[in-house]
Write an enzyme that holds these catalytic residues in place. Structure first.
Site, short mmCIF file in Angstrom:
data_model
loop_
_atom_site.label_atom_id
_atom_site.label_comp_id
_atom_site.label_asym_id
_atom_site.label_seq_id
_atom_site.Cartn_x
_atom_site.Cartn_y
_atom_site.Cartn_z
N CYS A 169 0.74 -1.15 0.11
CA CYS A 169 0.21 0.01 0.20
C CYS A 169 0.83 1.10 0.12
O CYS A 169 1.40 1.68 1.19
CB CYS A 169 -1.01 0.12 1.30
SG CYS A 169 -1.99 1.57 1.11
N CYS A 198 -0.54 4.13 1.95
CA CYS A 198 -0.46 4.00 3.62
C CYS A 198 1.03 4.10 4.18
O CYS A 198 1.18 4.69 5.03
CB CYS A 198 -0.82 2.49 4.02
SG CYS A 198 -2.39 1.90 3.28
N ASP A 199 2.01 3.63 3.34
CA ASP A 199 3.23 3.52 3.75
C ASP A 199 4.22 4.56 2.99
O ASP A 199 5.32 4.58 3.41
CB ASP A 199 3.67 2.12 3.59
CG ASP A 199 2.99 1.26 4.51
OD1 ASP A 199 2.49 1.63 5.63
OD2 ASP A 199 2.98 0.00 4.21
#
Length: 330
Positions: free
Chosen positions: A140, A143-144
């Site tokens: 992701c 997300c990261d």
């Protein structure tokens, strides 16, 4: 055992739904599963390190820590949490019937069910993958991608569709350069996305190329061995981050053939709601969301599912009382 509402899942969607239901005094029962779909209770966030985009945590929070807090909050308000995996679910008639993995043949019932079983990111099983998962490897980018270990570092994205193109473009904000590996000789992404990717000055697309082995210093990833799928030639590519954009597998086995599901396996919900094609069955989180797949959006749909389940139960209780008053069978 009979319940007014059963929640199946253990991530942000499941626990948010449980919190709302418990505060509404509906005595929810939440089945968090025991390594359901190969993932520990808490869902995909348990495999994530720092979460920096969940509101309320200015310094970020560990994925496991966030899920522990959600679980505690669910219990605090009265949710009954059961660490068993539901193996069978029959939604052909109400009350719905289900069985658990450890007690086959023992049938339980529920007036409503919220399915929040999530989706698992597909992996490639590369050498070194398990060792450096969340220490350089992620599924992701949103997300990261902003995590410090990726900033101003060379990054790699594997995939050839729109998701890969979007994630690679997103990562150019943080990485020094992004290399996209495509197994075939062309991108599957839409023409607009493909052209945008190919023209980006911070992106290199390598066609007919696959990842073979993740290298590192025992702490974080430092490189990726890649292979030309035509010549078989291998080389070591410097990389501090590897992002998979090869799709997700929604956990819908329990309801396949019983509820409307799209071509990619996601539960179809009425736009803007958690309502499925079966009355009394609600879907929340990644099991019905193939676009956003964020903890915060999952929590939001969990809230929606709880509110709609409460409304459904209230309306049907009125219908049953009116039916009984008129001498009709319940």
């Amino acid at each position: 055992m009979h319940s007014k509402v059963v929640v199946i899942g253990s991530g942000p969607a499941a626990h948010t739904a449980a919190i709302y239901l418990a505060r509404a005094e509906l005595n929810p029962v939440l089945y968090e599963g025991f390594m359901a779909n190969g993932i520990a209770a808490g869902g995909q966030l348990t495999t994530t390190t720092d979460i920096e985009n969940f509101p309320g945590f200015p310094k970020g929070i560990m994925g496991g820590e966030l899920m522990d807090a959600m679980r505690q909050q669910s219990e605090w308000f009265g949710t009954k949490i059961i660490t068993e995996t539901i193996s069978k679910l029959d939604v052909s008639s109400r009350p719905f019937k289900y069985e658990t993995e450890w007690s086959p043949g023992e049938v339980h019932t529920a007036d409503t069910v919220i399915l929040a079983t999530g989706a698992s990111a597909r992996r490639l099983g590369l050498a070194g993958e398990d060792k450096y998962w969340q220490n350089g490897i992620s599924a992701c980018a949103v997300c990261d991608g902003a995590v410090p270990i990726f900033r101003n570092k060379p990054l790699v994205v594997i995939g050839g569709g729109d998701s890969a193109a979007e994630e690679a473009t997103f990562l150019t904000k943080y990485g020094s350069h992004v290399t996209v590996l495509v197994r075939k000789d062309q991108l599957r992404a839409s023409s607009i996305m493909a052209q945008r990717l190919l023209k980006h000055p911070k992106v290199t697309v390598l066609f007919n190329t696959k990842g073979v082995e993740v290298k590192g210093d025992d702490k974080v990833m430092t490189g990726l061995v890649i292979e030309d799928t035509v010549s078989g030639k291998r080389q070591l590519l410097e990389a501090n981050g590897l992002f998979y954009a090869i799709g997700h597998d929604p956990a819908t086995t329990l309801v396949k053939g019983q509820v409307d599901i799209d071509g990619e396996g996601y539960i179809i919900t009425k736009p803007g709601t958690p309502l499925t094609s079966v009355e009394g069955l609600f879907a929340a989180g990644d099991v019905q969301d193939k676009r956003y797949r964020q903890a915060i959006t999952s929590a939001g749909t969990g809230c929606m599912a709880a509110i709609d389940a409460e409304k459904f139960l209230a309306e049907h209780e009125v219908d049953e009382r009116e039916g009984a008053a008129n001498g009709k069978p319940e």
